[in-house]
Design an enzyme around this catalytic site. Structure first.
Site, short mmCIF file in Angstrom:
data_model
loop_
_atom_site.label_atom_id
_atom_site.label_comp_id
_atom_site.label_asym_id
_atom_site.label_seq_id
_atom_site.Cartn_x
_atom_site.Cartn_y
_atom_site.Cartn_z
CE1 TYR A 108 -3.26 7.09 -2.52
CE2 TYR A 108 -2.66 9.10 -3.71
CZ TYR A 108 -2.58 7.73 -3.55
OH TYR A 108 -1.81 6.99 -4.42
CG ASP A 128 -5.92 2.02 -7.88
OD1 ASP A 128 -5.20 1.19 -7.29
OD2 ASP A 128 -6.43 2.99 -7.33
CD GLU A 180 -2.97 -0.82 -0.04
OE1 GLU A 180 -3.04 -0.50 -1.24
OE2 GLU A 180 -3.41 -1.88 0.40
N GLY A 192 -15.83 4.97 -2.95
CA GLY A 192 -15.27 5.42 -1.67
C GLY A 192 -14.89 4.26 -0.77
CD GLU A 218 -8.36 8.36 -10.63
OE1 GLU A 218 -8.62 9.34 -9.89
OE2 GLU A 218 -9.01 7.30 -10.60
C1 GLA Z 1 -5.15 4.40 -4.26
C2 GLA Z 1 -4.31 4.91 -5.41
C3 GLA Z 1 -3.22 3.91 -5.79
C4 GLA Z 1 -2.43 3.46 -4.56
C5 GLA Z 1 -3.35 3.08 -3.43
C6 GLA Z 1 -2.61 2.81 -2.14
O1 GLA Z 1 -5.88 3.29 -4.65
O2 GLA Z 1 -5.11 5.17 -6.54
O3 GLA Z 1 -2.39 4.45 -6.77
O4 GLA Z 1 -1.50 4.44 -4.18
O5 GLA Z 1 -4.33 4.07 -3.15
O6 GLA Z 1 -1.81 1.70 -2.24
#
Ligand code: GLA
Length: 354
Positions: free
Chosen positions: A216, A167, A32, A117, A155
């Site tokens: 984030y 993702d 993560e 979310g 994004e």
């Molecule tokens: C979100 C972001 C990813 C990644 C995750 C954490 O999903 O879009 O790029 O950084 O959080 O691992």
């Protein structure tokens, strides 16, 4: 194209659909906040999907309807992001126009069952689905990796979330029952079949959050600062000892990133060796690090992950961008039903995603 949604599209917009695409959500098994720090991550796809149907409408506006939301969004083709659910569609259509795939306004219908979310990439799936539908409408050729990079640009540049590439690559390249080991620097991928008898259960904690809410990004900036101070391009490749000299909270953030990368490499080995105990152990360590050093969890989620293990999961952790959303747990398939019932009995606000 699923006939049902095609019929609904025609009923709503009084025109024939031109193209469609269906894309799954993803759950990250481990790794993560390391995809923008030069790490290797290990996501898999979910059996939850989003479908996008579209057709040009000969106007200067996009008309967008999501079956998950009431009402229609009508927005001029060049409008910037506004925080509306339709931002993903708008940004992806703008990208498709930039690629020369479309011109002018489009009618768009979105339908799906990936919770938003929740840390399971509903946004990456939506953007990827719009891009794929536009690509198919144009009859254009573009490989999935490049499409994933384009989806990430939406994004980063349109929506304004400084996310990594995990993702978009996961929803574009991984398949059900497969984990995708993705080196986020070289973009090399390896597909690893999840062993028979393993089950990864994704549970919504009941706590929602938005990636656009700034938390984030705050972690992204802290990692950037830590990498700068340590004079490394990718924080994952910094030395643990050097990072401990950083001021707080940077040293803790760096410790999470550096150790999470090592755990993910270990988990890839464990997965290949079908070593569920080791994989689970690494998931548990990952959660402790994500919650403690990275400070990205919530008390409810810590308890959910802890109880998941107490009731028989081999490992359980908060998955996705953090601050809410889902846990993913590794359970042996023959124990999964009883385990789930007991866990949901203790956590009435949690619910099964997949
Ligand atoms: C979100 C972001 C990813 C990644 C995750 C954490 O999903 O879009 O790029 O950084 O959080 O691992």
């Amino acid at each position: 194209m699923s006939a049902d949604i095609e019929i609904r599209f025609e009923a709503i917009y009084a025109r024939v659909p031109a193209a469609s695409a269906t894309v799954p959500g993803r759950v990250n098994l481990i790794g993560e906040h390391i995809d923008y720090n030069g790490g290797t991550v290990l996501p898999t796809t979910l059996d939850k999907t989003v479908t996008v149907v579209l057709a040009p409408n000969d106007s200067g506006s996009h008309k967008m309807r999501s079956e998950g939301y009431d009402g229609e969004s009508l927005r001029a083709v060049n409008e910037p992001a506004s925080g509306d659910w339709s931002d993903g569609v708008m940004g992806a259509l703008a990208k498709a126009a930039e690629l020369g795939w479309i011109r002018g306004g489009f009618d768009v219908l979105v339908s799906g069952n990936i919770p938003g979310g929740a840390g399971v990439s509903s946004s990456a799936a939506l953007i990827t689905a719009v891009l794929r539908a536009a690509r198919s409408h144009a009859g254009a050729v573009l490989d999935e990796k490049t499409l994933a990079l384009k989806a990430r640009e939406v994004e980063n540049d349109y929506i304004g979330v400084p996310c990594g590439i995990m993702d978009q690559m996961a929803v574009g390249l991984a398949g059900l029952g497969e984990a995708l080991a993705l080196d986020t620097v070289s973009l090399e991928t390896e597909v690893i079949t999840i062993p028979d008898g393993w089950r990864f259960v994704t549970l919504h904690s009941g706590v929602s959050r938005k990636l656009t809410d700034g938390r984030y990004e705050a972690r992204f900036i802290e990692c950037e600062r830590a990498a700068e101070a340590l004079e490394v391009t990718h924080l994952c490749h910094a030395g643990l000892e050097e990072s401990s000299a950083l001021p707080d909270p940077l040293s803790a953030r760096a410790r999470h990133v550096i150790t999470e990368h090592q755990r993910t490499l270990g988990a890839i080995k464990a997965l290949k060796a079908a070593d569920s105990a080791e994989f689970g152990r690494l998931m548990n360590e990952s959660h402790v690090s994500y919650s403690g050093d990275f400070d990205a969890s919530k008390p409810e989620i810590d308890t959910l992950a802890r109880d998941a293990v107490a009731l028989g999961a081999l490992g359980s952790r908060l998955t996705g961008g953090g601050f809410g959303g889902c846990t993913v747990s590794l359970v042996m398939a023959d124990k999964a039903d009883g385990w789930l019932e007991a866990l949901l009995g203790r956590h009435p606000n949690a619910w099964l995603v997949s």
